[in-house]
Design an enzyme around this catalytic site. Structure first.
Site, PDB file in Angstrom:
ATOM      1  CD  GLU A 153      -8.870  -0.707   4.391  1.00  0.00           C
ATOM      2  OE1 GLU A 153      -8.303  -0.405   5.455  1.00  0.00           O
ATOM      3  OE2 GLU A 153      -9.229   0.137   3.553  1.00  0.00           O
ATOM      4  CG  ASN A 159      -1.819   1.144   1.358  1.00  0.00           C
ATOM      5  OD1 ASN A 159      -1.773   2.060   0.534  1.00  0.00           O
ATOM      6  ND2 ASN A 159      -2.654   1.142   2.374  1.00  0.00           N
ATOM      7  NE  ARG A 178      -6.117   1.870  -0.034  1.00  0.00           N
ATOM      8  CZ  ARG A 178      -6.112   3.001   0.648  1.00  0.00           C
ATOM      9  NH1 ARG A 178      -5.020   3.402   1.249  1.00  0.00           N
ATOM     10  NH2 ARG A 178      -7.192   3.726   0.722  1.00  0.00           N
ATOM     11  CG  HIS A 188     -12.899   4.054   3.330  1.00  0.00           C
ATOM     12  ND1 HIS A 188     -13.600   5.070   3.932  1.00  0.00           N
ATOM     13  CD2 HIS A 188     -11.603   4.295   3.564  1.00  0.00           C
ATOM     14  CE1 HIS A 188     -12.760   5.908   4.514  1.00  0.00           C
ATOM     15  NE2 HIS A 188     -11.525   5.455   4.290  1.00  0.00           N
TER      16      HIS A 188
END
Ligand code: ADP
Length: 397
Positions: A384, A7, A91, A180
């Site tokens: 996540e 990420n 991500r 999100h």
């Protein structure tokens, strides 16, 4: 099989190595201050031992290089050989209208992510840097993009279009996207498992309340509406973001305070929200403390937040025609029982009744509603990284 989850932010990089057999994190860490003085990699082993490496980290390629070195370190690493890493899941913040699902990264996918830079100028460029670094340093290992926006691509047109001109949508793709998504998807799937019902039969409202906050209405496992919009600035007021406004206030403030569009953008994103109202902090822990000590502005900031969340839940209950469960997740949603109680107060019209004692949980999965409440209230810590790893695993196995 192990999957590396990456990420990338503009000057930071978070990573986790996840063993897909056990779903355990076997290595985790954070690179901070990439391209700045005082760059640092903080790596943790599966048992939580910490290794801090300070060195020059001019770009994301060097950051990934250090991460990979840490992961194979004989003393604190997680694997013997990089070949044990079967795939990398990235991500990616914005997939625009191009991605309703995660995707294996090839040149067409890369081009589509690049095309979204225009609508996500702060987020997509560092995501791209992370992908390019991994492609260079781990040739032949499949890379997967998991988009924050993808889960919300199921929203119907009447939910995602704004009351602007249709031409602006056609020309610049101005519409609600929502963010999100990976978190909303993860907690909604966990909720279905906890409720013991197929997702297809459920009407859920998921509240991701952290520094950034968004609320989503999920019908039959699909997002039908979400509070963030064209950018993550829309919706609830947040740590430092204003959230919903009368659009006329924007031009009014710019004229009055003599602000350029960039300055206004910065103001709305960094100086407003509960920070701007309370004048105390963007961190809800500090605000809760100040409110307890009698600070009016801190108290009203919390009240505005709870009231706005309550209104979104009401709106989404209308959009869903009822609600089976409300789910709280992320830093504030998982930890603050006072905020959960404030949001859920006086919601008996929806069948919401929180059990005060059960609600006193932090950071664990729990049903915090009274036994016979018809709408369940669940606390579900988000994950996540695991969701990214699961999508990456599905696409590459
Ligand atoms: P991000 O959006 O940066 O991922 P998080 O989901 O980690 O944010 O949420 C961070 C926020 O959660 C903090 O700013 C803080 O306001 C709030 N938070 C975390 N723990 C608590 C707690 N125990 N009580 C109240 N608020 C908390």
């Amino acid at each position: 099989m192990k999957i590396l989850v990456v990420n990338c932010g503009s000057s930071s990089l978070k990573y986790q190595l996840i063993d897909m057999t056990t779903k355990d994190t076997v290595g985790i860490g954070l690179v901070e201050r990439i391209g700045l003085e005082g760059a640092v990699l903080t790596h943790r082993t599966a048992s939580g031992e910490k290794e801090v490496i300070t060195t020059e980290i001019p770009n994301h390629t060097v950051a990934i290089e250090l991460v990979l070195k840490a992961l194979v370190s004989p003393t604190y690493g997680a694997v013997n050989d990089l070949k044990e890493i079967a795939a990398v899941g990235h991500r990616v913040v914005h997939g625009g209208e191009n991605f309703a699902k995660s995707a294996i990264i090839d040149s067409a996918v890369m081009q589509a992510i690049q095309d979204c830079i225009e609508i996500a100028p702060l987020h997509n460029p560092p995501n791209i840097s992370g992908i390019e670094a991994c492609q260079k340093l781990m040739p032949g290992i499949p890379q997967v993009a998991v988009f924050d926006t993808a889960f919300h691509q199921t929203m119907p047109d009447y939910a995602y279009l704004y009351g602007l001109t249709y031409e602006l949508y056609e020309k610049y793709k101005i519409r609600r996207y929502g963010f999100h998504g990976t978190s909303h998807k993860y907690v909604s799937q966990r909720a279905a498992a906890l409720l013991g019902k197929p997702a297809e039969e459920l009407k859920l409202i998921t509240c991701h309340l952290g520094n950034g906050s968004s609320i989503t209405a999920i019908k039959g496992g699909k997002s039908i509406e979400t509070s963030m919009g064209f950018t993550p600035l829309q919706g609830l007021l947040m740590g430092t973001r204003s959230g919903d406004l009368d659009p006329a206030t924007v031009t009014y403030i710019m004229r009055k305070e003599n602000l350029s569009s960039d300055q206004m953008d910065n103001f709305l994103n960094k100086k407003c929200g509960v920070l701007g109202v309370s004048g105390v902090s963007s961190d809800f822990r500090d605000i809760e403390k100040a409110a307890e000590e009698g600070n009016y502005r801190a108290k009203i900031a919390l009240e505005i937040f709870a009231y706005q969340a309550k209104k979104y839940i009401g709106t989404y209950a209308a959009a869903l025609n009822g609600v089976d469960a409300i789910i709280f997740t992320a830093g504030l949603g998982e930890n603050s029982f006072t905020m959960r109680a404030a949001i859920c107060a006086n919601m008996s019209y929806l069948g919401v009744e929180i059990d005060e004692e059960k609600n006193k949980v932090r950071g664990v999965e729990a049903d915090v509603s009274k036994t016979n409440a018809s709408c369940r209230v669940l606390v579900i810590p988000t994950n996540e990284e695991l969701m990214i790893a699961l999508d990456t695993f599905e696409l590459t196995r």
